[in-house]
Structure formats: structure tokens, C-alpha cells
Design an enzyme around this catalytic site. Sequence first.
Site, short mmCIF file in Angstrom:
data_model
loop_
_atom_site.label_atom_id
_atom_site.label_comp_id
_atom_site.label_asym_id
_atom_site.label_seq_id
_atom_site.Cartn_x
_atom_site.Cartn_y
_atom_site.Cartn_z
N GLU A 171 4.73 0.81 -6.13
CA GLU A 171 4.33 1.71 -5.03
C GLU A 171 5.07 3.04 -5.10
OE1 GLU A 171 1.71 0.71 -3.73
OE2 GLU A 171 1.86 -1.41 -4.21
N MET A 192 0.85 -1.20 0.00
CA MET A 192 0.00 0.00 0.00
C MET A 192 0.88 1.24 0.00
SD MET A 192 -2.86 1.48 -0.03
CE MET A 192 -2.89 3.25 -0.07
N1 BES Z 1 -3.16 0.73 -3.90
C1 BES Z 1 -2.89 -0.65 -3.92
C2 BES Z 1 -3.25 -1.34 -2.64
C3 BES Z 1 -4.72 -1.70 -2.55
C4 BES Z 1 -5.19 -2.83 -3.17
C5 BES Z 1 -5.57 -0.93 -1.83
C6 BES Z 1 -6.52 -3.15 -3.09
C7 BES Z 1 -6.92 -1.24 -1.75
C8 BES Z 1 -7.40 -2.36 -2.37
C9 BES Z 1 -1.41 -0.92 -4.18
O1 BES Z 1 -0.75 0.07 -4.85
C10 BES Z 1 -1.35 -2.10 -5.09
O2 BES Z 1 -1.74 -1.97 -6.20
N2 BES Z 1 -0.86 -3.23 -4.60
C11 BES Z 1 -0.78 -4.45 -5.34
C12 BES Z 1 0.64 -4.79 -5.69
C13 BES Z 1 1.05 -4.25 -7.03
C14 BES Z 1 2.48 -4.57 -7.34
C15 BES Z 1 0.19 -4.74 -8.16
C16 BES Z 1 -1.33 -5.55 -4.47
O3 BES Z 1 -1.57 -5.30 -3.30
O4 BES Z 1 -1.52 -6.66 -4.96
ZN ZN Z 2 -1.25 0.20 -6.88
#
Ligand code: BES
Ligand code: ZN
Length: 954
Positions: free
Chosen positions: A365, A330
Amino acid sequence: MANSCRKLIFNIYIVFYCSAVIMPQICICSQFTSSPIDQFNKDPKAFPVATNGEMFPWHELRLPTVVIPLHYDLLIHPNLTSLDFVASEKIEVLVRDATQFIILHSKDLEILNASLQSEEDVRYKKPGENLTVLSYPAHQQIALLVPEKLRAHLRYSVAIDFQAKLADGFEGFYKSTYRTLGGETRTIAVTDFEPTEARMAFPCFDEPLFKANFSIKIRRESRHIALSNMPKVKTIELEGGLLEDHFETTVRMSTYLVAYIVCDFTSVSGTASSGVKVSIYASPDKWSQTHYALEASLKLLDFYENYFDIHYPLPKLDLVAIPDFASGAMENWGLITYRETSLLFDPKTSSTSDKLWVTEVIAHELAHQWFGNLVTMEWWNDIWLKEGFATYMELISLNITYPELQFDDSFSNTCFEVIKRDSLNSSHPISNEAKTATQINEMFDAVSYNKGACILNMLKDFLSEETFRKGIIHYLKKFTYRNAKNDDLWHSLSNNCLEGDSTSGGFCYSDSRKTSNTLAFLRENVELKEMMATWTLQKGIPLVVVKREGRSLRLQQERFLSGVFKEDPEWGTLQERYLWHIPVTYSTSSSQAIHRHILKLKTDTVDLSEKTDWVKFNVDSNGYYIVHYEGQGWDELITLLNQNHTLLRPKDRLGLIHDAFQLVSAGRLTLDKALDLTRYLQHETSIPALLKGLEYLELFYRMVERRNISDVTENLKHYLLQYFKPVIDTQSWLDEGSVWDRMLRSTVLKLACYLNHAPCIQKATELFSQWMESSGKLNIPTDVLTIVYSVGAQTTAGWNYLLEQYELSLSGAEKNKILYALSTSKHQEKLMKLIELGMEGKVIKTQDLATLLFTTARNPKGQQLAWNFVKENWTHLLKKFELGSFPIRMIISGTTSHFSSKDELQEVELFFESLKTQGSHLDIFQIILETISKNIKWLEKNLPTLRKWLLTSI
Ligand code: BES
Ligand code: ZN
């Protein structure tokens, strides 16, 4: 349709762009809707009832924009022994229109007291005018009623005291625990707010448009440290030995990016070229696994500051590995939180794909610090503006910072992954209406992430990287500390002229000499906004059908639908009103050049300047479309691959394999033709293409194996082992070679052992015995570790030993591998034991339950067990994870979407119906039902062909 939510709001914008410093009030208000009239007074009956029986003065899910926050002062005191927190806040607000109430978000918080004060309103000058607090939990809102109407254009300060338990799950301000080497269990407190959970930690205006500054203070014991978005300015010692850390005030930001942690972690630090201090935090015993992340984040921070030509605006950036974490990571501003396996790298147990993942997540991130944090989407309907961009920026940043990871060659898979989903009727547009918390959570899916990134990559290829980069820099600079929507992006990309550029047709041509005339011509004649609307507001993926007619190419576009055939009655209706502006590219046998054309109509013709033997569309698979070659097209390409596959670029070969099998699912190409296309793979030197072919064959294998279609299973096994014998036999069991060599080794040996290939089983068994004899001390090459453990897990002694090691291991990477291996056991009582441990959440953490259920369901001996378990324990699962959250979606689709019989379909349908009557409804239900129907149809149509093809091939 998409965006109706945004259209309904009738935004009134102040047209001129102003600096937040010169005219703060105008700027702050400029992004909000015009203020609605006081509806409360108009029709009191239209309003809901608060918990105390009084009327709650607001009935919408979105907050009114009459009162907006400017600054939050937060004081938080978590108690890690009693597992709760007490807190107080002062929110400075600006009243835009006279009002009798302030509505804000609050969820599961006990409000102790609320009062109001103002320096600007004489009636509220003296401190502590107590307010009536009403609560409406269905909308997670509270209303603060004031005795005398607040006046327009004045500032007020709202003070609230509140308390709550540290949350049990993974949202809001929650507790997380870890075990030390000495066997002690320790607790930390950590936040995770996105998308709508800041309201669980403090009452706030919890929508991305309500940006404000935050001054945070945290009380803690001396054995702990406290971290937040900004660096600490000072620590005050309180009576009784408690310490109070004061953090610098943040920049203007959305609530979902606020973060704080109280823990006893240790860190490593370094300084980026710009002077920003970067630190990696982990629990003390995992400190040695933090070094790779430090190197990567320093490199990537340097890259982004340079690429965007915008400094990272905070003095520090912390990356923290959290022991209990629902998603992968996150992007909290300045305090990024990660699942341990997304940040930590253990050279002894982390494989090549683990390294790729960690680097990718850090790159993702960090990209959010600009796309998302600095410039935020106005509303959750457009999260692709940050998630699509962060995913796209992984590609751009890793190509430059880590060329040795050959990330470029994985990107096509990012697109292939979402095509599966986007070619179902149940897909949705990139920009999609999202109102409730569940709908907002569901936006975090492959369409926002992968399709978002893929259409950006297609646009970059069309505009040229330089023009595209200038456009996004323009966008970031223009909307710094503000919010944006799709049109703002398209506008910046079309009017991206920086000093020194010449312009034409709205585009900048600083690089015009490098650009071919055709490309320049095409760009000048394209209305970018109109073109991109066809990709963002319309769901699905186009199919371009190419037919060679002499020296002309006849092009036709239609909507690509997997599982629906042209002969099916619904096909016609499903095609209606779909049209894309497709920037197509092609190469031919007669030149190396990349030809370009914009296909805006249903049908079109392009002329070839020379006679050619073959044409290949979608050069390097950069476009988001599938290509079908009518007439002799596919045969020409198959001949070409067999004669000299190197005449086509590696990513073109990869794309052909992908498209051919997709076309089989759509009934446009016969399976034997697609299988014939893979015959050249014996000579394939490009590993991504080889792995793609292998992936489809393995998929078919697993499908027939699950259904106990034994003749085809046996023959396909025989074919795979015979056909890929040269590549299997030449694999070493060492961590050597390039990233793709190592990925090939893992995949090929994993398949060989899965198919019981004797030499593979023998080698793995040997390594496993040595490892057990060494009491787990022996270092096994990381890329074959999963294979060795999985073979070892097939005996009871091996399985039990692995479970013991699982408990002891300090490496998340190793634990994942062991857990996967344990879930491949053929003994159902062992599989059941694992699921029970996952539900208990001690030995196997709740965060790993979704993956465990997924991998168990992929095991033919576990599929029924996992599915029954989910059906019987649905309410327990919903207590652990939010409806609509990623883990819940993974559990439900992981245990059902591989089904391929009518009985299974009916069972799943019944289950979903029962959930709907209980009030649980998810978009994924329809996706799963369509996927199962597609599988059934695939088998009905293609099983006889597969059977026959195998008989002639082995
Ligand atoms: N902003 C997201 C985290 C998130 C995911 C918040 C779902 C709320 C709901 C973060 O930037 C993200 O995308 N994380 C991914 C990893 C990324 C490398 C694709 C994840 O958590 O899988
Ligand atoms: Zn993301």
C-alpha cells in the site's frame, strides 16, 4: 482484443509536456480525449430514459469529457446513531466545449438540490440558479440540465445537497462495528471507494482520469474523531455541541483515493526521516497490536522516498485497522485502510506468516502512494500499472528493509500462483478491456497483480536493477499528478537518461562497466515496447523447449497450456499467432556465468562455447516462462540433483520442481519422472524447494482423499510420513529459527497431524488440554497454534470451547486460526452451524464468510455441504457482496475448483448456466470449468502412474 477500448477513444494529446503550475488549463485538458460533438442534439432517440420518464442526455458508460472537475468542496455529516449522512458539495468545473448538461456519477444518493454559479459567466453570476436533475441508475449517472448553454473555457461552480443511508456492505460510505472488551458494540463510519464507489458517497466524476483537488469538512460528535486524506487544519464548534473538522486541501488526485472515517480509535505515531507524521489507528482495545505496523511503515516510507527520489507529498500518513473490510487493504492517499489482520500484530498469537503478510501489505500500500496515487493509470484496463508495480515493489522494498524476512525466496511463488491461471485458455491479457463495474472489479486478479509483478521482475533482470530503477523514477517524475498508460512506461524505461549518463540505442549506461558485453548488446538490439507488448497484450505463458544437439541448443517456443495435450485436436488452433520476445537465461555445468539470449522467433539456435554435462534455463526462476528439456535433458538434471543438488542454485531447484509438475499437467512429462525428480528432496537444504515438492505431494493426497480412492490415499499417506520422517521428527514445537525454518515447521507439522501421525497428534492434544486448563491464558508457540487448535477442534468439548474463545478474542490473527480449526471438524452439523453464523454476521463477521466457505469446502467432510450452500443461497450472498468482487469470486471458486469428476463438472456447468440466465456472468465461470476439466484429465491420465509409483516407492 486487449486495449481496443483505449484505441477506440482516439486520444489527442498535447505533445509537449507542461507544468501544471504554468499552464494549468492546457495541462488539465491535455490528458482528455478531444471533445465529442453534442450528440444529444444529433439523435435524441439514441438516448436512454431517466427515472422521471424524460430523456437522459448521455448513453455511454464513460462520462463525457466536455466538463471536467477541478476542485471539490465536500461537507459530510454522518450520524452514527441513525446510520445515515447528510452532505453538500461544491464542484468547480471547467467547461471545455459549450454544453447544455453536466453528466456525473451518483449511486444510491438522494439528491436534494443542485444549483450553478459562475464568476466567469455573467449569466450565472448571481448564486443559486437551480438545475434540473435527471437520474439514470443503470449507469449510475445523473445529468444536471442548465437553462442556458455553458460556455467553453469558462469555470462554473456546481452545488449539490444530498443524503443517504450509511451503506450496509463494504463499499462507499459504510458502517462498521466492533465489540469492546466490556462487551459493548460500537459503530464507526468509513469509506472504501475503489474502483467505482466514490459515487456512493458524493456525486462526482468517478473515473481515474478526472483528477481534482478536494477540500473536505466533516461534522461529528465530540466522542468521535474524524480522519481524512489530509491533516486537520481546524475544528469549529457548532450549535448543539457538534464539531466540524476542516482538512487541508488535497493534492491533485483521482476520486477512488478519497477517504474519510468517523470513529473513536486511538493511535500510535512516529516521524519519518523526511518529517512526515505516520500514525497507526485501531479500536481502543487493540492499541497494543499497532506497534509493529508503526515500525514497518516508518522504515518503508523512508525506503520509498529514497528509492524513488521523490518525497511523499503529504504531511501525514495514517494507517487504520477497520473491523469490517472486504479486501486486504486500500491505498487511499494519506489514509490507508486495512483489514485488522493485515495491519495488527499480536506477539502472542500472530505467527511468522502473519508477520510476513502484515509487512507485505504495508509495503504494497505504501508503494501505491507513488504507483497509483501520484501516477495513475488512465483507465481500469491497465490496473496492472499500479497493482503489478505495488506487488513488484514489495519484493524490492522488503529485500532491503527486512532481509531477515527472506521475502526474496517467496517471490517465485507469486509467479507460480498466476501460472496456474495463465496456462488456461480462459486467461486474459494483463491489459484487458473493462467497461462495466463487474468487469472492472474482475480486473483485480492474479493476472494484474502477480503476472504484472513477474514480468516487471523479468524486465528488471534483463535491464539490470539500476537501469530499471532509473527508468521508473523517470516515469514517476514525468507523470506526477497525472495519468499514464503502458506505452508511457515503456517510453520512460527506454529513454531514462538522467544527467551524467551516456546513451546508446536509447538506453542509459551509467553502469555499463558492470554490465557484460552480451547484455549491453542485447539491450541495444531490443525494441522495449515491442518486446513488452508480447507480455502485456497477449494472454498466457510461453513454454521454451530446449534440445541439446552436440554443442548447440535448439530452442523452440510455444504457448504453454495446462490440461490441453499436444495430441489433442484443439492444441494447434490454441497455438495460433502466439509469439513472445523472451529474454532467456541459462547456466551450464562448465561455468558459473549467466548466459543470455532473446528468443524472438518460434525456433532459434544458440551455440555453447564448451562441452557441458547439463544446461539449466531460467536462472533463479526470474523469467516468466516454463522450460521443457527434450531428449536426455530431464534425466541429466535428475541425475545432477541426486548426485550433488548444490551445483544448482536454490531457486533453480525450486523452478525445476515447479516446471516438472506443470509439464505433467500439459502431458509433456510423465508423472513418474516428475516424482522421481523429488526423490533428492531428502537431502534438500533449501526450504522453499523442499516445501514446493511437499506442496505437490499434498495436493495429490488431497485430490485422492476427496475422491475416496482409498488404496492410493493410504499409500501416499504412508509414503509422505515415511519419506519425510526425518524432517517431521526433528521439528521442535517452539517459535525458533529463521523465517523459513518456522514456515517449514508450520507446514510439516500441519501435514503430519492432518495425516494422523501419532506423535504429532499426541503433542498437539497435550498443548490443547493445557491451553483449555489455563482458560486460554497459556501462550502456545504461534507457528503451531493453528495445528494445536485444529487437533483440539476434533472433540465436541474442544470445538465448543474454541467457539467461545473465538467470540472473546481481541486478536484477528488468533480468530483466523480458530475459525480455520473449527472448519476442519468432521461433524457436518458443526460445519453447518459455522456457515449459519457467518451468514448471520454477528459472531462470525460477514467479512470472514468467504474464507470460511473456502476452508469448509477444502475439508472432505464439508465440500458437499459448502457447495450445496452456495447454490441454494446465491441470491443471499449477492446481497452481501458485489458480483465480481473478490469475496464472491473466492466463494465460487473456493467451493468448486477442486472438483475432479464428470458429474461434478456437469453440476457446476448447470449452476453457471442458471446464473447466466439470471443475468450474472463472471469470467471466473470459464476458469473454473476449465480447471475442473483439467483435474478430471489429470486423474484419468496420472492415477495409474501414481498408484504404480507408490507401490515401488514404499
Ligand atoms: N487497491 C487494492 C485494493 C482493492 C482490491 C480495491 C480490490 C478494489 C478491488 C489494494 O492495494 C490491494 O491490492 N490490496 C490487496 C492486498 C495486497 C497486499 C495484495 C488485497 O486487498 O488483497
Ligand atoms: Zn494494490
